[in-house]
Design a protein around this motif. Structure first.
Motif, short mmCIF file in Angstrom:
data_model
loop_
_atom_site.label_atom_id
_atom_site.label_comp_id
_atom_site.label_asym_id
_atom_site.label_seq_id
_atom_site.Cartn_x
_atom_site.Cartn_y
_atom_site.Cartn_z
N SER A 1 -7.39 -1.12 -4.92
CA SER A 1 -6.70 -0.72 -3.69
C SER A 1 -6.67 -1.84 -2.67
O SER A 1 -5.81 -1.87 -1.78
CB SER A 1 -7.39 0.51 -3.08
OG SER A 1 -8.75 0.23 -2.77
N ASP A 2 -7.60 -2.78 -2.76
CA ASP A 2 -7.68 -3.89 -1.82
C ASP A 2 -7.43 -5.22 -2.53
O ASP A 2 -8.22 -6.15 -2.45
CB ASP A 2 -9.04 -3.91 -1.11
CG ASP A 2 -10.21 -3.91 -2.10
OD1 ASP A 2 -9.96 -3.73 -3.31
OD2 ASP A 2 -11.35 -4.08 -1.65
N LYS B 1 0.82 -1.21 0.00
CA LYS B 1 0.00 0.00 0.00
C LYS B 1 0.85 1.26 0.00
O LYS B 1 0.40 2.33 -0.34
CB LYS B 1 -0.95 0.02 1.20
CG LYS B 1 -2.24 -0.76 0.97
CD LYS B 1 -3.15 -0.64 2.16
CE LYS B 1 -4.46 -1.38 1.92
NZ LYS B 1 -5.34 -1.33 3.10
N LYS C 1 0.77 3.17 -3.01
CA LYS C 1 -0.40 3.99 -3.31
C LYS C 1 -0.30 5.37 -2.66
O LYS C 1 -1.10 6.25 -2.94
CB LYS C 1 -1.67 3.30 -2.79
CG LYS C 1 -1.85 1.88 -3.28
CD LYS C 1 -2.13 1.83 -4.75
CE LYS C 1 -3.52 2.31 -5.04
NZ LYS C 1 -3.85 2.19 -6.48
N ALA D 1 -2.30 -3.28 -8.17
CA ALA D 1 -2.44 -2.20 -7.18
C ALA D 1 -1.19 -1.34 -7.28
O ALA D 1 -0.14 -1.72 -6.76
CB ALA D 1 -2.60 -2.77 -5.77
#
Length: 430
Positions: free
Chosen positions: A98-99, A7, A10, A68
């Motif tokens: 995103s997940d 993550k 991101k 992602a």
């Protein structure tokens, strides 16, 4: 923890995505096995001719591709997919999620997953044993010899080839060239510079360094320690003296020069906003810092007085999901895209220049033509060790981070916290 680590991508990106459509190409193909194992060549050599005559024609298919990425990386990949779709008789439909971990774990068992998805190699063992992946070793037209040995090993499990690799990643030392005359070779030299700039009262710090297990692995494993090693009688090494020494080294050597909040956002901002001479971060962070006007230098991690930093390294790959087994046409589309993507030298070089991707194609790895920043990350990869692909590794990340947090807050010693973490991990394994 695996999701938390990725993550990070991101949370920061490049100011603008490079348009790769002008530097990548997909040849017209009559069979799925003519996909570009030579990075966009004409496909007219003898091996391609033999493949075309020995394997049956497959109708055009459509492959779902999940990933992602940071915004800039996602924009580039979207452009690449459009180029592929324009030049190939097959089609790829990309989705930026995103997940991704949650989606793959729910959709794939329900038969609603993609043909291919992009992630680091640390899911290989777990996902393969859970039946999420497809062995495509008998269907590929690329050879594992085309990649670095670490990359080739990362995409294989129990003799199955479950994906194709395209980039390596790790964390290393970044420095602001306007604040640092020359990159430090030792931690002692680094400390001298940190002391010159560290003044929290004025918003200045010596270092921006997110403290999570992936980022901390270099020092936790610098003195002979390890998190998890399936080859050892005691697979967990968190509470071993060398590992505890490494965690304490972080607390004593780096934490005093960092912003108080050790989460990714505040630590990344300290460097990207020009308030720290150093950062320890990964290639995905380059764009964020450059977007803010930082003249970024990248070098391998400096050495402590004893020991040697050994960060975990990851291999980015296109996984073959078990959705490949639903339709040969759609599987052919997924394979063709993956094979082309991971072997096209122009594309891989463009990704290195635009996003700091570290090529694992043997013909490019370590090349003097790579951008200097990517060469710095490549040196750091050589310092490190690949993350274990063993399924039990996924249960190690979370308790390790929780334990270090307790030591950081002063609620427990590192030793006691890691003993507790090992107990939690073993319970989770059961």
């Amino acid at each position: 923890m695996a999701t938390d680590r990725r993550k990070l991508l991101k949370m920061g990106g490049l100011a603008a995505a490079a348009a790769l459509s002008g530097c990548v190409g997909v040849q017209e193909q009559s069979t799925p096995t003519e996909s570009s194992s030579s990075g966009g060549s004409s496909g007219s050599d003898d091996s391609s001719t033999e493949q075309a005559t020995t394997q049956p024609q497959v109708d055009p298919g459509t492959a779902a591709a999940w990933y992602a990425r940071s915004p800039a990386e996602a924009e580039t990949l979207k452009s690449v997919v459009e180029t592929f779709n324009g030049d190939s008789r097959h089609t790829v439909k990309g989705s930026d999620l995103s997940d991704l971990e949650k989606k793959t774990q729910s959709a794939i068992p329900a038969g609603q997953g993609p043909q291919i998805f992009e992630w680091a190699h640390d899911w290989v063992g777990d996902y393969y044993q859970r039946g999420f992946l497809s062995d495509q070793s008998d269907n590929l037209s690329v050879s594992m010899d085309q990649f670095t040995s670490a990359a080739a090993g990362a995409v294989q499990f129990d003799d199955a080839v479950v994906g194709l690799p395209f980039a390596a990643e790790t964390v290393t030392l970044l420095y602001n060239k306007e604040m640092v005359d020359s990159p430090p070779e030792t931690v002692s030299e680094m400390t001298d510079v940190m002391e010159q700039h560290h003044d929290p009262s004025s918003g200045s710090y010596g270092l921006g360094y997110p403290l999570n297990p992936y980022f901390m692995s270099a020092w936790a494993q610098a003195f002979g320690g390890y998190y998890f090693d399936p080859s050892e009688d005691e697979m967990l090494g968190l509470a071993n003296s060398p590992t505890v020494e490494g965690f304490n080294y972080i607390l004593d050597t780096f934490v005093p020069y960092m912003p108080k909040d050790t989460a990714y956002g505040p630590q990344a901002a300290a460097f990207s906003e020009g308030n720290a001479p150093f950062a320890i971060n990964g290639p995905w962070y380059l764009g964020t810092a450059r977007e803010k006007g930082i003249d970024v230098g990248v070098t391998k991690l400096p050495t402590p007085d004893s020991g040697s930093p050994s960060p975990y390294t990851g291999i980015q790959l296109w996984y073959f999901a078990n959705g490949m087994e639903n339709s040969e046409s759609d599987a052919a589309a997924g394979r063709e895209f993956a094979e082309w993507y991971v072997t096209n030298e122009e594309q891989l070089m463009a990704n290195a220049e635009s996003h700091g991707f570290i090529p694992v194609l043997e013909s490019l790895a370590g090349s003097d033509d790579l951008p200097s920043a990517v060469q710095g990350f490549s040196e750091a990869v050589q310092q490190g060790v690949p993350m274990p692909t063993h399924p039990k590794m996924n249960k190690v990340w979370g308790p390790t981070g929780t334990a270090f947090g307790k030591a950081l807050d002063g609620n427990m010693s590192v030793k006691d916290a890691m003993v507790e973490a090992e107990s939690t991990i073993r319970d989770n394994w059961e």
